[in-house]
Design a protein around this motif. Structure first.
Motif, PDB file in Angstrom:
ATOM      1  N   TRP A 277       0.847  -1.186   0.000  1.00  0.00           N
ATOM      2  CA  TRP A 277       0.000   0.000   0.000  1.00  0.00           C
ATOM      3  C   TRP A 277       0.885   1.240   0.000  1.00  0.00           C
ATOM      4  O   TRP A 277       2.046   1.197   0.421  1.00  0.00           O
ATOM      5  CB  TRP A 277      -0.876   0.063   1.250  1.00  0.00           C
ATOM      6  N   SER A 278       0.291   2.368  -0.415  1.00  0.00           N
ATOM      7  CA  SER A 278       1.006   3.649  -0.323  1.00  0.00           C
ATOM      8  C   SER A 278       0.005   4.769  -0.107  1.00  0.00           C
ATOM      9  O   SER A 278      -1.160   4.681  -0.509  1.00  0.00           O
ATOM     10  CB  SER A 278       1.822   3.916  -1.590  1.00  0.00           C
ATOM     11  N   SER A 279       0.488   5.802   0.565  1.00  0.00           N
ATOM     12  CA  SER A 279      -0.314   7.000   0.814  1.00  0.00           C
ATOM     13  C   SER A 279       0.534   8.211   0.499  1.00  0.00           C
ATOM     14  O   SER A 279       1.702   8.285   0.895  1.00  0.00           O
ATOM     15  CB  SER A 279      -0.775   7.046   2.280  1.00  0.00           C
ATOM     16  N   SER A 280      -0.028   9.178  -0.220  1.00  0.00           N
ATOM     17  CA  SER A 280       0.701  10.409  -0.557  1.00  0.00           C
ATOM     18  C   SER A 280       0.279  11.575   0.315  1.00  0.00           C
ATOM     19  O   SER A 280       0.736  12.701   0.110  1.00  0.00           O
ATOM     20  CB  SER A 280       0.477  10.769  -2.036  1.00  0.00           C
ATOM     21  N   ASP A 281      -0.587  11.311   1.303  1.00  0.00           N
ATOM     22  CA  ASP A 281      -1.076  12.391   2.159  1.00  0.00           C
ATOM     23  C   ASP A 281      -0.961  12.021   3.633  1.00  0.00           C
ATOM     24  O   ASP A 281      -1.854  12.291   4.422  1.00  0.00           O
ATOM     25  CB  ASP A 281      -2.513  12.760   1.786  1.00  0.00           C
ATOM     26  N   ARG A 282       0.149  11.381   3.972  1.00  0.00           N
ATOM     27  CA  ARG A 282       0.474  11.049   5.364  1.00  0.00           C
ATOM     28  C   ARG A 282      -0.540  10.126   6.012  1.00  0.00           C
ATOM     29  O   ARG A 282      -0.796  10.198   7.209  1.00  0.00           O
ATOM     30  CB  ARG A 282       0.652  12.316   6.201  1.00  0.00           C
ATOM     31  N   GLY A 283      -1.125   9.248   5.205  1.00  0.00           N
ATOM     32  CA  GLY A 283      -1.973   8.207   5.758  1.00  0.00           C
ATOM     33  C   GLY A 283      -3.450   8.508   5.781  1.00  0.00           C
ATOM     34  O   GLY A 283      -4.235   7.691   6.276  1.00  0.00           O
ATOM     35  N   ARG A 284      -3.875   9.655   5.224  1.00  0.00           N
ATOM     36  CA  ARG A 284      -5.307   9.941   5.220  1.00  0.00           C
ATOM     37  C   ARG A 284      -6.040   9.052   4.216  1.00  0.00           C
ATOM     38  O   ARG A 284      -7.146   8.592   4.471  1.00  0.00           O
ATOM     39  CB  ARG A 284      -5.546  11.426   4.927  1.00  0.00           C
ATOM     40  N   THR A 285      -5.422   8.839   3.051  1.00  0.00           N
ATOM     41  CA  THR A 285      -5.999   7.944   2.057  1.00  0.00           C
ATOM     42  C   THR A 285      -4.920   6.986   1.579  1.00  0.00           C
ATOM     43  O   THR A 285      -3.728   7.302   1.614  1.00  0.00           O
ATOM     44  CB  THR A 285      -6.571   8.723   0.852  1.00  0.00           C
ATOM     45  N   TRP A 286      -5.360   5.813   1.092  1.00  0.00           N
ATOM     46  CA  TRP A 286      -4.418   4.766   0.694  1.00  0.00           C
ATOM     47  C   TRP A 286      -4.806   4.180  -0.654  1.00  0.00           C
ATOM     48  O   TRP A 286      -5.993   4.132  -1.005  1.00  0.00           O
ATOM     49  CB  TRP A 286      -4.414   3.629   1.731  1.00  0.00           C
ATOM     50  N   ILE A 287      -3.786   3.766  -1.401  1.00  0.00           N
ATOM     51  CA  ILE A 287      -4.006   2.957  -2.594  1.00  0.00           C
ATOM     52  C   ILE A 287      -3.273   1.636  -2.393  1.00  0.00           C
ATOM     53  O   ILE A 287      -2.223   1.584  -1.751  1.00  0.00           O
ATOM     54  CB  ILE A 287      -3.514   3.651  -3.879  1.00  0.00           C
ATOM     55  N   VAL A 288      -3.828   0.572  -2.909  1.00  0.00           N
ATOM     56  CA  VAL A 288      -3.213  -0.739  -2.807  1.00  0.00           C
ATOM     57  C   VAL A 288      -2.752  -1.159  -4.189  1.00  0.00           C
ATOM     58  O   VAL A 288      -3.466  -0.986  -5.174  1.00  0.00           O
ATOM     59  CB  VAL A 288      -4.175  -1.782  -2.198  1.00  0.00           C
ATOM     60  N   ASN A 289      -1.551  -1.687  -4.269  1.00  0.00           N
ATOM     61  CA  ASN A 289      -1.042  -2.184  -5.538  1.00  0.00           C
ATOM     62  C   ASN A 289      -1.874  -3.399  -5.960  1.00  0.00           C
ATOM     63  O   ASN A 289      -2.177  -4.247  -5.137  1.00  0.00           O
ATOM     64  CB  ASN A 289       0.430  -2.548  -5.391  1.00  0.00           C
ATOM     65  N   PRO A 290      -2.227  -3.493  -7.235  1.00  0.00           N
ATOM     66  CA  PRO A 290      -3.082  -4.621  -7.648  1.00  0.00           C
ATOM     67  C   PRO A 290      -2.413  -5.982  -7.546  1.00  0.00           C
ATOM     68  O   PRO A 290      -3.098  -7.000  -7.462  1.00  0.00           O
ATOM     69  CB  PRO A 290      -3.426  -4.281  -9.107  1.00  0.00           C
ATOM     70  N   ASP A 291      -1.073  -6.020  -7.562  1.00  0.00           N
ATOM     71  CA  ASP A 291      -0.380  -7.302  -7.485  1.00  0.00           C
ATOM     72  C   ASP A 291      -0.321  -7.791  -6.032  1.00  0.00           C
ATOM     73  O   ASP A 291      -0.102  -7.008  -5.109  1.00  0.00           O
ATOM     74  CB  ASP A 291       1.045  -7.186  -8.024  1.00  0.00           C
ATOM     75  N   GLN A 292      -0.510  -9.080  -5.870  1.00  0.00           N
ATOM     76  CA  GLN A 292      -0.269  -9.711  -4.577  1.00  0.00           C
ATOM     77  C   GLN A 292       0.854 -10.716  -4.773  1.00  0.00           C
ATOM     78  O   GLN A 292       0.711 -11.697  -5.486  1.00  0.00           O
ATOM     79  CB  GLN A 292      -1.514 -10.408  -4.033  1.00  0.00           C
ATOM     80  N   PHE A 293       1.969 -10.454  -4.148  1.00  0.00           N
ATOM     81  CA  PHE A 293       3.178 -11.236  -4.385  1.00  0.00           C
ATOM     82  C   PHE A 293       3.185 -12.471  -3.486  1.00  0.00           C
ATOM     83  O   PHE A 293       2.654 -12.438  -2.365  1.00  0.00           O
ATOM     84  CB  PHE A 293       4.411 -10.371  -4.154  1.00  0.00           C
ATOM     85  N   ALA A 319       4.703 -21.359   0.885  1.00  0.00           N
ATOM     86  CA  ALA A 319       4.676 -22.786   0.577  1.00  0.00           C
ATOM     87  C   ALA A 319       3.503 -23.155  -0.317  1.00  0.00           C
ATOM     88  O   ALA A 319       3.591 -24.075  -1.131  1.00  0.00           O
ATOM     89  CB  ALA A 319       4.628 -23.590   1.878  1.00  0.00           C
ATOM     90  N   ASN A 320       2.384 -22.432  -0.188  1.00  0.00           N
ATOM     91  CA  ASN A 320       1.192 -22.750  -0.975  1.00  0.00           C
ATOM     92  C   ASN A 320       1.092 -21.937  -2.253  1.00  0.00           C
ATOM     93  O   ASN A 320       0.057 -21.955  -2.931  1.00  0.00           O
ATOM     94  CB  ASN A 320      -0.069 -22.551  -0.139  1.00  0.00           C
ATOM     95  N   ALA A 321       2.165 -21.185  -2.589  1.00  0.00           N
ATOM     96  CA  ALA A 321       2.141 -20.381  -3.810  1.00  0.00           C
ATOM     97  C   ALA A 321       2.229 -21.287  -5.031  1.00  0.00           C
ATOM     98  O   ALA A 321       2.934 -22.302  -5.015  1.00  0.00           O
ATOM     99  CB  ALA A 321       3.293 -19.391  -3.813  1.00  0.00           C
ATOM    100  N   PRO A 322       1.521 -20.965  -6.113  1.00  0.00           N
ATOM    101  CA  PRO A 322       1.628 -21.763  -7.342  1.00  0.00           C
ATOM    102  C   PRO A 322       3.068 -21.827  -7.825  1.00  0.00           C
ATOM    103  O   PRO A 322       3.835 -20.874  -7.674  1.00  0.00           O
ATOM    104  CB  PRO A 322       0.738 -21.002  -8.335  1.00  0.00           C
ATOM    105  N   ALA A 323       3.458 -22.940  -8.372  1.00  0.00           N
ATOM    106  CA  ALA A 323       4.843 -23.135  -8.804  1.00  0.00           C
ATOM    107  C   ALA A 323       5.271 -22.109  -9.832  1.00  0.00           C
ATOM    108  O   ALA A 323       6.445 -21.734  -9.897  1.00  0.00           O
ATOM    109  CB  ALA A 323       5.013 -24.551  -9.360  1.00  0.00           C
ATOM    110  N   ASN A 324       4.334 -21.631 -10.640  1.00  0.00           N
ATOM    111  CA  ASN A 324       4.686 -20.656 -11.683  1.00  0.00           C
ATOM    112  C   ASN A 324       4.474 -19.215 -11.239  1.00  0.00           C
ATOM    113  O   ASN A 324       4.561 -18.295 -12.042  1.00  0.00           O
ATOM    114  CB  ASN A 324       3.874 -20.928 -12.945  1.00  0.00           C
ATOM    115  N   ALA A 325       4.162 -19.019  -9.955  1.00  0.00           N
ATOM    116  CA  ALA A 325       3.944 -17.658  -9.466  1.00  0.00           C
ATOM    117  C   ALA A 325       5.250 -16.875  -9.459  1.00  0.00           C
ATOM    118  O   ALA A 325       6.292 -17.385  -9.053  1.00  0.00           O
ATOM    119  CB  ALA A 325       3.347 -17.701  -8.057  1.00  0.00           C
ATOM    120  N   ARG A 326       5.167 -15.640  -9.932  1.00  0.00           N
ATOM    121  CA  ARG A 326       6.355 -14.797  -9.945  1.00  0.00           C
ATOM    122  C   ARG A 326       6.769 -14.494  -8.499  1.00  0.00           C
ATOM    123  O   ARG A 326       5.939 -14.089  -7.697  1.00  0.00           O
ATOM    124  CB  ARG A 326       6.048 -13.501 -10.692  1.00  0.00           C
TER     125      ARG A 326
END
Length: 637
Positions: A277-293, A319-326
């Motif tokens: 996640w990231s916030s450009s206003d000191r934590g008032r609002t947040w955006i989440v990156n669409p990728d889940q690593f 351990a439960n990540a798909p074998a082809n997961a980046r």
């Protein structure tokens, strides 16, 4: 003892033999350990990290201890430890003896062949029975608390003597030679300190601060400047705030936050389930990156001067990540977290635990299970990732938990699991040499007569304007130069002839730029004037004593003195500018300020008042209105 006698020899002995060693007296590219593996946990002896198993060899001549599945050590003298194979001489199971009773539910009982009536047991405490378990006596219970700390993990009895036993706990190893009546720690030299983070590098009167794993939580410890015995627990407001932010964001973002970083108005957060996640206003609002690593976010580094630039380190693939997961291990964002690109390239496919960078050179350092790696990236462009290289054979080996640069990018600090913290000149300085004060490795103006360090250059000759600047020492990684006493004006152009070619540095010049000499741990060069002994926590100053401070950057002296020539110990030239000294911000008497008998060094002698606060105190100088760095000294009655 006359404080002026053999001062030249005293200074040189300190530089060569003591822990206080400025840059020019150190071997090039050497890694220096900061502190030891011992922790002050208010137990009978210094503690360390948890020990899973402990056992004796069959003849009792050797003691083995396993700190983790792949870290087993042996000792024959109970002082020094040597690494061995993980399963070296390890019994299939410790000897468990049947007994009539147990001292507490779930207690584990141990015995040996020499005396079947003598039994020991571990549960919450350590117990002993002299009648085959019919009755038990607690050996470690004091007012309901264990004197060896919580978490009894294992116990071993010497096959040669039933009075000799060793207990493994969450705080290390403890040995008794009298059947548990008294205990001594075996932790001072055992490489088992569970450092997980480098909180801060030395600055001012503070030493290195680290976060140590203890019982599933992190506790801040400091290796105090001049410390000789153990890491001490400390309250660190910045670290506490960071942990508090992680807890708060875990609630706000609905995921367990494991890493945060802040720069300007930007805040970055990473979670145990691989989201960012990231916030450009000191934590008032947040955006989440669409990728889940498919790995936990273990660390985030945000650039203070370019808050939209950040790096993230990712741990082991789930351990439960798909074998082809980046499964990247290093990510970068240049747009405030809207998109993260993969910088992993040829980095070994293993967990990364720490990340830091030097923006001007593009150097990125990653702490991984296979040590520390470095790459040089286009940090603000869209270029492809570049290759990673290990720091080299000179770097200490082991699982690296963290890596940090000092605020000026001159020194690199790494934390190795079990082995602690090490520091050396930062490798990227070879690409971008910089000048710093030789006293404390900080960027500050120079003054006539001052000693400076050139990081990253092997200097053969140097001139300031038309005046030769003495080169006192040089190596492949750094050189030491004295600014000539003839330097004048508000700026200085220092031209050097280096093995890599000519270079010119523009430096701000002041009449005085004082700095007290410290070592890489922040311990200052402050001596007792009567004995010549270097002061530290074990050898504190005393009220009404005279102290000698070794510094640089005090400017012109009278009579004039040639650059590059050591001053005499008798009747040395005196500093012209007014010199003041402060102890906990209160002025103290300066009895003299002169050149010391080594090029670029000054000696300032002060008188400690008869009435003064005891304990650690902050000491600094002020020369011609310019303050020095602040160092810590210790005072007793």
């Amino acid at each position: 003892m006359d404080s002026r006698m053999c001062l030249r020899n005293t200074v040189w002995a300190l530089l060569c033999a003591c822990s206080v060693v400025p840059a020019w007296a150190q071997a090039p590219a050497d890694w220096r350990r900061i502190g030891n593996s011992a922790l002050d946990l208010s137990l009978p002896s210094p503690a360390t990290g948890p020990i899973e198993r402990v056992w004796y060899s069959e003849d009792g001549s050797r003691l083995f201890a396993r700190a983790s599945a792949d870290r087993t050590f042996v000792t024959t003298d109970f002082e020094t430890w040597t690494s061995v194979g993980a399963d070296q001489s390890m019994p299939v199971a410790p000897e468990v003896v049947a007994s009539q009773t147990r001292p507490e539910a779930g207690a584990r009982v141990r015995g040996q062949r020499l005396d079947r009536t003598r039994l020991y047991a571990i549960g919450r405490f350590v117990y002993r029975s002299d009648n085959a378990g019919a009755s038990w006596a607690s050996l470690t219970n004091f007012k309901g608390n264990s004197i060896l700390g919580d978490g009894m993990l294992d116990l071993a009895i010497s096959p040669r003597d039933t009075e000799e036993l060793v207990v493994a706990t969450a705080a290390g190893l403890w040995r008794s030679l009298d059947g548990g009546q008294s205990w001594s720690g075996l932790n001072d030299a055992f490489p088992n300190i569970p450092v997980r983070r480098i909180i801060s590098t030395p600055h001012g009167s503070r030493g290195v601060r680290v976060a140590v794993g203890a019982g599933g939580s992190l506790i801040a410890f400091e290796w105090q400047p001049g410390e000789k015995q153990a890491w001490r627990p400390v309250q660190d407001s910045g670290f506490d705030s960071e942990l508090g932010l992680q807890r708060a964001l875990s609630q706000t973002l609905g995921s367990r936050i494991t890493a945060t970083a802040a720069a300007g108005d930007y805040i970055y957060a990473g979670s145990a389930d691989g989201r960012l996640w990231s916030s450009s206003d000191r934590g008032r609002t947040w955006i989440v990156n669409p990728d889940q690593f498919p790995a936990a976010i273990e660390a985030i580094h945000a650039e203070a001067r370019e808050p939209r630039l950040a790096l993230a380190a990712l741990g082991e693939r789930f351990a439960n990540a798909p074998a082809n997961a980046r499964a990247p291990h290093v990510l970068r964002t240049i747009n405030g977290g809207a998109f993260w690109d993969d910088l992993t390239a040829n980095l070994p496919d293993t967990a990364a635990h720490g990340i830091t960078a030097d923006r001007p050179t593009g150097a990125v350092y990653a702490a991984t299970d296979r040590g520390v790696f470095v790459s040089y990236q286009d940090l603000v462009g869209a270029g492809p990732p570049t290759a990673w290289s290990p720091l080299g054979d000179s770097a200490p080996a082991g699982r690296a938990e963290d890596v940090q640069l000092d605020p000026f990018g001159h020194q690199l600090y790494i934390a190795l699991d079990g082995f602690g913290v090490y520091a050396a000149a930062a490798p990227h300085r070879l690409r971008a040499p910089r000048i710093a004060s030789a006293a404390d490795f900080t960027d500050r103006p120079v003054a006539p007569g001052a000693l400076v360090t050139v990081f990253g250059a092997n200097i053969r000759s140097a001139t300031a304007g038309q005046v030769t600047s003495p080169v006192l020492a040089s190596s492949a990684t750094r050189s030491e130069i004295q600014i000539p006493f003839e330097a004048k004006g508000s700026s200085l152009s220092l031209a050097v002839d280096a093995s890599s070619g000519p270079m010119t540095f523009g430096l701000p010049l002041q009449t005085a730029a004082p700095a007290i000499f410290v070592d890489v741990e922040g311990a200052p060069m402050v001596l007792d004037a009567d004995t010549g002994v270097l002061l530290d926590p074990m050898r504190p100053a005393h009220s009404n004593a005279r102290l000698q401070i070794l510094a640089t950057g005090l400017g012109q002296v009278r009579p004039q003195w040639p650059s590059g020539v050591p001053a005499p110990a008798d009747n040395p030239p005196s500093v012209i500018a007014p010199v003041r000294a402060f102890l906990d911000r209160a002025p103290v008497e300066v009895t003299r300020a002169v050149l010391a008998p080594y090029v670029g060094f000054y000696l300032i002698e002060i008188q400690i008042p008869k009435l003064v606060n005891y304990g650690p105190a902050e000491l600094y100088l002020e020369v011609d209105g310019q303050p020095s760095n602040r160092v810590r000294v210790y005072i007793e009655p």
